[in-house]
Design an enzyme around this catalytic site. Sequence first.
Site, PDB file in Angstrom:
ATOM      1  N   VAL A 122      -1.862  31.492 -27.113  1.00  0.00           N
ATOM      2  CA  VAL A 122      -0.690  30.763 -26.608  1.00  0.00           C
ATOM      3  C   VAL A 122      -1.199  29.427 -26.057  1.00  0.00           C
ATOM      4  O   VAL A 122      -1.141  29.153 -24.872  1.00  0.00           O
ATOM      5  CB  VAL A 122       0.097  31.616 -25.576  1.00  0.00           C
ATOM      6  CG1 VAL A 122      -0.786  32.047 -24.421  1.00  0.00           C
ATOM      7  CG2 VAL A 122       1.353  30.917 -25.118  1.00  0.00           C
ATOM      8  N   HIS A 123      -1.721  28.616 -26.959  1.00  0.00           N
ATOM      9  CA  HIS A 123      -2.505  27.422 -26.637  1.00  0.00           C
ATOM     10  C   HIS A 123      -1.914  26.554 -25.523  1.00  0.00           C
ATOM     11  O   HIS A 123      -2.556  26.282 -24.501  1.00  0.00           O
ATOM     12  CB  HIS A 123      -2.666  26.554 -27.888  1.00  0.00           C
ATOM     13  CG  HIS A 123      -3.116  27.268 -29.104  1.00  0.00           C
ATOM     14  ND1 HIS A 123      -4.395  27.742 -29.266  1.00  0.00           N
ATOM     15  CD2 HIS A 123      -2.451  27.583 -30.253  1.00  0.00           C
ATOM     16  CE1 HIS A 123      -4.511  28.311 -30.452  1.00  0.00           C
ATOM     17  NE2 HIS A 123      -3.341  28.240 -31.063  1.00  0.00           N
ATOM     18  N   ASP A 124      -0.679  26.072 -25.741  1.00  0.00           N
ATOM     19  CA  ASP A 124      -0.126  25.053 -24.853  1.00  0.00           C
ATOM     20  C   ASP A 124       0.130  25.543 -23.436  1.00  0.00           C
ATOM     21  O   ASP A 124       0.115  24.750 -22.493  1.00  0.00           O
ATOM     22  CB  ASP A 124       1.174  24.501 -25.445  1.00  0.00           C
ATOM     23  CG  ASP A 124       0.933  23.709 -26.715  1.00  0.00           C
ATOM     24  OD1 ASP A 124      -0.157  23.123 -26.853  1.00  0.00           O
ATOM     25  OD2 ASP A 124       1.829  23.683 -27.581  1.00  0.00           O
TER      26      ASP A 124
END
Length: 317
Positions: free
Chosen positions: A241-243
Amino acid sequence: MTEQIIIDTDPGVDDAVAIWLALAAPELEVLGITTVAGNVSLSDVCRNAGSIIAKSGRQDVAIYAGSHGPLTGTQRFGKYAHIGSFASLLKDEGSVAVSAEHAVQFIVRKAQEAARQQRPITLCALGPLTNIALALNFSPEVAKGIKRIVMMGGAFSAMGHRTPWAEFNFYADPNAAARVFRSGIPLVIMPLDMTFQALLTEAHLEVLAHDAGEPGRAIQHLFTTFDRNDPGRFLRDGGPVHDATVIAWLLEPELFQGCEVTVGIATTGETAGYCWADFYHKLKQQANATVMRHIDEQGFHSLLQRVLAVYGSKGEK
């Protein structure tokens, strides 16, 4: 005192989680959401942002449409660009309209105000850096109003995910990234090397769907629809869930470990978008960024569950 932020974004599934996290956190004051083409076209990005904000119940937060494409060259879209808007997947409860002011003008105006008030703002960059590069080109005064830029981008030992050599946000507009790297503004970078260490599993999604109200159920739906599992690469189940790590760092920086280094980017040739970091100080240059190398995965999930649970609490009142 709350920290004032602008979220520059191209929603995007993990962008949605980041926005819901920021809007739920009392420590942060979201001055506005600026959009940039990236994961999908600008029109779809704006529709997605409007649906995300509507589902949060924070219609007071305005959206500002920004750049349709990179500073130069061909527009590159994300993996799921063919799907376009995912507003229908959110069981749309309405949408927030886009403001008339352009995103770049909004960033410039807010940064100049912040400089005059001597209260610099933080830019949270979740997509290609086009809007921010254009704002910095407007006037040297803009940089004076920016406390720091916390961005999701780059890949070092992890290499790329959109190409073999590049992370998507920098690949989509390498010239904009190069401009930001030269800005002299303090930069905090969340690369794939670190974001791959914190994966959302089905068990995590079940907790969010149960505890975090409509946004929690939407997260489960989005992550199920746009499957991020890659056991061949991650060697376990779950998807990144990078961001959301950008917002998590603002809320609990102690969950992260990083180092100050010189960072640069290739802007031409076959490997345009490739981002490098001088981790071993071979160049003898002053560092221009703090790159996050490690994340406390359990602490990150605890933070997501705790902060996003506010949406479940609101629904019960």
